[in-house]
Design a protein around this motif. Structure first.
Motif, short mmCIF file in Angstrom:
data_model
loop_
_atom_site.label_atom_id
_atom_site.label_comp_id
_atom_site.label_asym_id
_atom_site.label_seq_id
_atom_site.Cartn_x
_atom_site.Cartn_y
_atom_site.Cartn_z
N SER A 1 0.97 -1.44 0.07
CA SER A 1 -0.07 -0.04 -0.03
C SER A 1 0.94 1.24 0.06
CB SER A 1 -0.96 0.08 1.42
OG SER A 1 -0.25 -0.02 2.49
N VAL A 2 0.17 2.34 -0.33
CA VAL A 2 0.96 3.59 -0.22
C VAL A 2 -0.01 4.78 0.42
CG1 VAL A 2 1.85 5.63 -1.79
CG2 VAL A 2 1.83 3.43 -2.53
N PHE A 3 0.41 5.54 1.60
CA PHE A 3 -0.09 6.48 2.02
C PHE A 3 0.25 7.75 1.48
CE2 PHE A 3 -0.46 3.00 5.06
CZ PHE A 3 -1.64 3.11 5.74
N ASP A 4 -0.94 8.53 1.24
CA ASP A 4 -0.50 9.97 0.76
C ASP A 4 -0.82 10.75 1.96
OD1 ASP A 4 -0.31 12.39 -0.28
OD2 ASP A 4 -1.74 12.17 -1.92
N ILE A 5 0.10 11.24 2.79
CA ILE A 5 -0.25 12.11 3.85
C ILE A 5 -0.11 13.73 3.64
CG2 ILE A 5 0.69 10.19 5.41
CD1 ILE A 5 3.21 11.51 5.70
N SER A 6 -0.03 13.92 2.39
CA SER A 6 -0.02 15.24 2.30
C SER A 6 -1.47 15.89 2.18
CB SER A 6 0.70 15.52 0.79
OG SER A 6 0.04 15.06 -0.07
N VAL B 1 -5.80 15.99 2.99
CA VAL B 1 -6.58 16.18 4.12
C VAL B 1 -7.99 15.66 3.73
CG1 VAL B 1 -7.47 17.43 6.15
CG2 VAL B 1 -5.38 17.85 5.13
N PRO B 2 -8.52 14.34 4.39
CA PRO B 2 -7.80 13.58 5.04
C PRO B 2 -6.78 12.87 4.07
CG PRO B 2 -9.82 12.53 4.41
CD PRO B 2 -9.86 13.93 3.93
N PRO B 3 -5.82 12.07 5.01
CA PRO B 3 -4.58 11.19 4.05
C PRO B 3 -5.32 10.49 3.33
CG PRO B 3 -4.68 10.95 6.42
CD PRO B 3 -5.59 12.08 6.42
N VAL B 4 -4.72 9.86 2.21
CA VAL B 4 -5.34 8.95 1.56
C VAL B 4 -4.63 7.48 1.25
CG1 VAL B 4 -6.09 8.17 -0.88
CG2 VAL B 4 -6.46 10.48 -0.23
N MET B 5 -4.98 6.31 1.55
CA MET B 5 -4.49 5.14 1.49
C MET B 5 -4.91 4.50 0.22
SD MET B 5 -4.59 1.63 4.07
CE MET B 5 -6.21 1.17 3.23
N TYR B 6 -3.72 4.08 -0.64
CA TYR B 6 -3.66 3.35 -1.81
C TYR B 6 -3.49 1.96 -1.67
CZ TYR B 6 -4.04 7.97 -3.88
OH TYR B 6 -4.43 9.36 -4.32
N THR B 7 -4.42 1.07 -1.91
CA THR B 7 -4.02 -0.48 -1.92
C THR B 7 -3.42 -0.90 -3.33
OG1 THR B 7 -5.83 -0.63 -0.06
CG2 THR B 7 -5.09 -2.53 -1.37
N ASN B 8 -2.47 -1.47 -3.43
CA ASN B 8 -1.94 -1.98 -4.53
C ASN B 8 -2.87 -3.29 -4.98
OD1 ASN B 8 -0.08 -2.20 -6.78
ND2 ASN B 8 1.39 -3.02 -5.83
N VAL B 9 -3.13 -2.86 -6.36
CA VAL B 9 -3.85 -4.14 -6.97
C VAL B 9 -3.12 -4.63 -8.18
CG1 VAL B 9 -6.11 -3.71 -6.15
CG2 VAL B 9 -5.31 -2.65 -8.34
N ASP B 10 -2.05 -4.17 -8.44
CA ASP B 10 -1.11 -4.55 -9.84
C ASP B 10 -0.67 -6.12 -9.54
OD1 ASP B 10 0.39 -4.96 -11.89
OD2 ASP B 10 1.88 -2.89 -11.40
N GLN B 11 -0.87 -7.02 -10.67
CA GLN B 11 -0.61 -8.29 -10.56
C GLN B 11 1.00 -8.57 -10.51
OE1 GLN B 11 -2.53 -10.90 -9.87
NE2 GLN B 11 -3.99 -9.25 -9.50
N ASN B 12 1.71 -7.46 -11.09
CA ASN B 12 3.18 -7.61 -11.00
C ASN B 12 3.89 -6.90 -10.12
OD1 ASN B 12 3.19 -8.65 -13.79
ND2 ASN B 12 2.60 -6.87 -14.53
N LYS B 13 3.10 -6.60 -8.84
CA LYS B 13 3.77 -5.98 -7.70
C LYS B 13 4.69 -6.70 -7.02
CE LYS B 13 0.06 -7.61 -4.47
NZ LYS B 13 -1.05 -7.27 -3.70
N GLU B 14 4.98 -8.12 -7.43
CA GLU B 14 5.94 -8.87 -6.49
C GLU B 14 7.19 -9.13 -7.36
OE1 GLU B 14 5.21 -12.52 -3.47
OE2 GLU B 14 5.29 -13.12 -5.34
N ILE B 15 8.10 -9.21 -6.91
CA ILE B 15 9.41 -9.54 -7.50
C ILE B 15 10.03 -10.54 -6.64
CG2 ILE B 15 10.72 -7.89 -6.62
CD1 ILE B 15 10.81 -9.24 -10.25
N CYS B 16 10.50 -11.59 -7.21
CA CYS B 16 11.13 -12.92 -6.66
C CYS B 16 12.53 -13.42 -7.10
CB CYS B 16 10.41 -14.18 -6.57
SG CYS B 16 8.79 -13.86 -5.72
#
Length: 250
Positions: free
Chosen positions: A131-136, A138-153
């Motif tokens: 996830s990513v928090f944009d704390i800049s 008001v109120p702050p926004v939390m983005y949940t990652n849904v990209d299937q390529n988000k993981e690297i092994c």
């Protein structure tokens, strides 16, 4: 401590935000490369860094945005051990430049990750952004990652540190444990030697300095206060030469 406090602040702000979806891919594990030397987690020196790409076509993450990660070894979550002990979350933030759509940036997840000694051998290490928090905002926004390529092994060889691996030709001719006593027989030694008993993480648990009357001697060590497990016995003579051997204490 700063990372820990920052994470606590983020978690508090997250309750005020509305979760949204975004697409961020972890494109590569930049470091480590090659063999990973297992070390004491309190003094580890393995840098763990990755490359991320913002695949979202509309969202620009401003400076101050905070990324959270999951790190796994063979599918099992890996702790981020703090240099002073204890664990801290896998969290990094944008500190200098915003991350625009299509842009790639590199992130250092840890400057002092100590790989677990239990990971000896070749294993798959995986990193994913959660996830990513944009704390800049008001109120702050939390983005949940849904990209299937988000993981690297990637596969890595985890190995013992130099000086704590098995020695084929050793001055330690015999080690045996009977009840609460470990008996170490040493051959081809000079007149003085230091014997150390270490845990698999490199922590010294016993130290004995000896002055042997001759080149061969036997040393007894009280091990009644030690827990069962694998230990490393090292001997360094007065000339600076050292050898090591693993031993299992029941």
């Amino acid at each position: 401590m700063k990372k820990l406090l920052l994470f606590a602040l983020i978690m508090g702000l997250g309750t005020l935000s509305f979760a949204q979806n975004t697409n961020i891919s972890v494109d590569a594990i930049l470091t480590p490369t090659g063999t990973i030397t297992t070390e004491d987690p309190a003094a580890g020196s393995t840098i763990l860094s990755v490359s991320l790409t913002n695949n979202d076509g509309a969202i620009t993450f401003p400076v101050g945005s905070v990324f959270t990660f999951d790190v796994k070894l063979e599918g099992i979550p890996v702790d981020n051990v703090a240099p002073g002990g204890g664990t801290i979350p896998w969290v990094v933030s944008l500190v200098s430049l915003p991350m625009a759509p299509g842009e790639t940036q590199n992130f250092v997840l840890s400057q002092s990750w100590g790989a677990s000694p239990s990971a000896i051998g070749t294993h798959e290490l995986c990193v994913e952004v959660v996830s990513v928090f944009d704390i800049s905002t008001v109120p702050p926004v939390m983005y949940t990652n849904v990209d299937q390529n988000k993981e690297i092994c990637a596969d890595y060889l985890f190995a013992w540190p130099v000086g704590i691996k098995d020695v084929v030709t050793s001055e330690i001719s015999n080690i045996k444990t009977t009840s609460d006593v470990m008996t170490i027989t040493v051959t081809n030694n000079s007149n003085q030697a230091q014997i150390q008993l270490m845990s698999v993480t490199g922590q010294v648990v016993k130290t004995v300095n000896t002055s042997a009357a001759g080149q061969n001697f036997t040393q007894e060590i009280n091990i009644s206060d030690l827990t069962s497990g694998v230990y490393i016995v090292t001997i360094q003579n007065e000339n600076g030469a050292s050898v090591a051997q693993k031993v299992f204490i029941q």
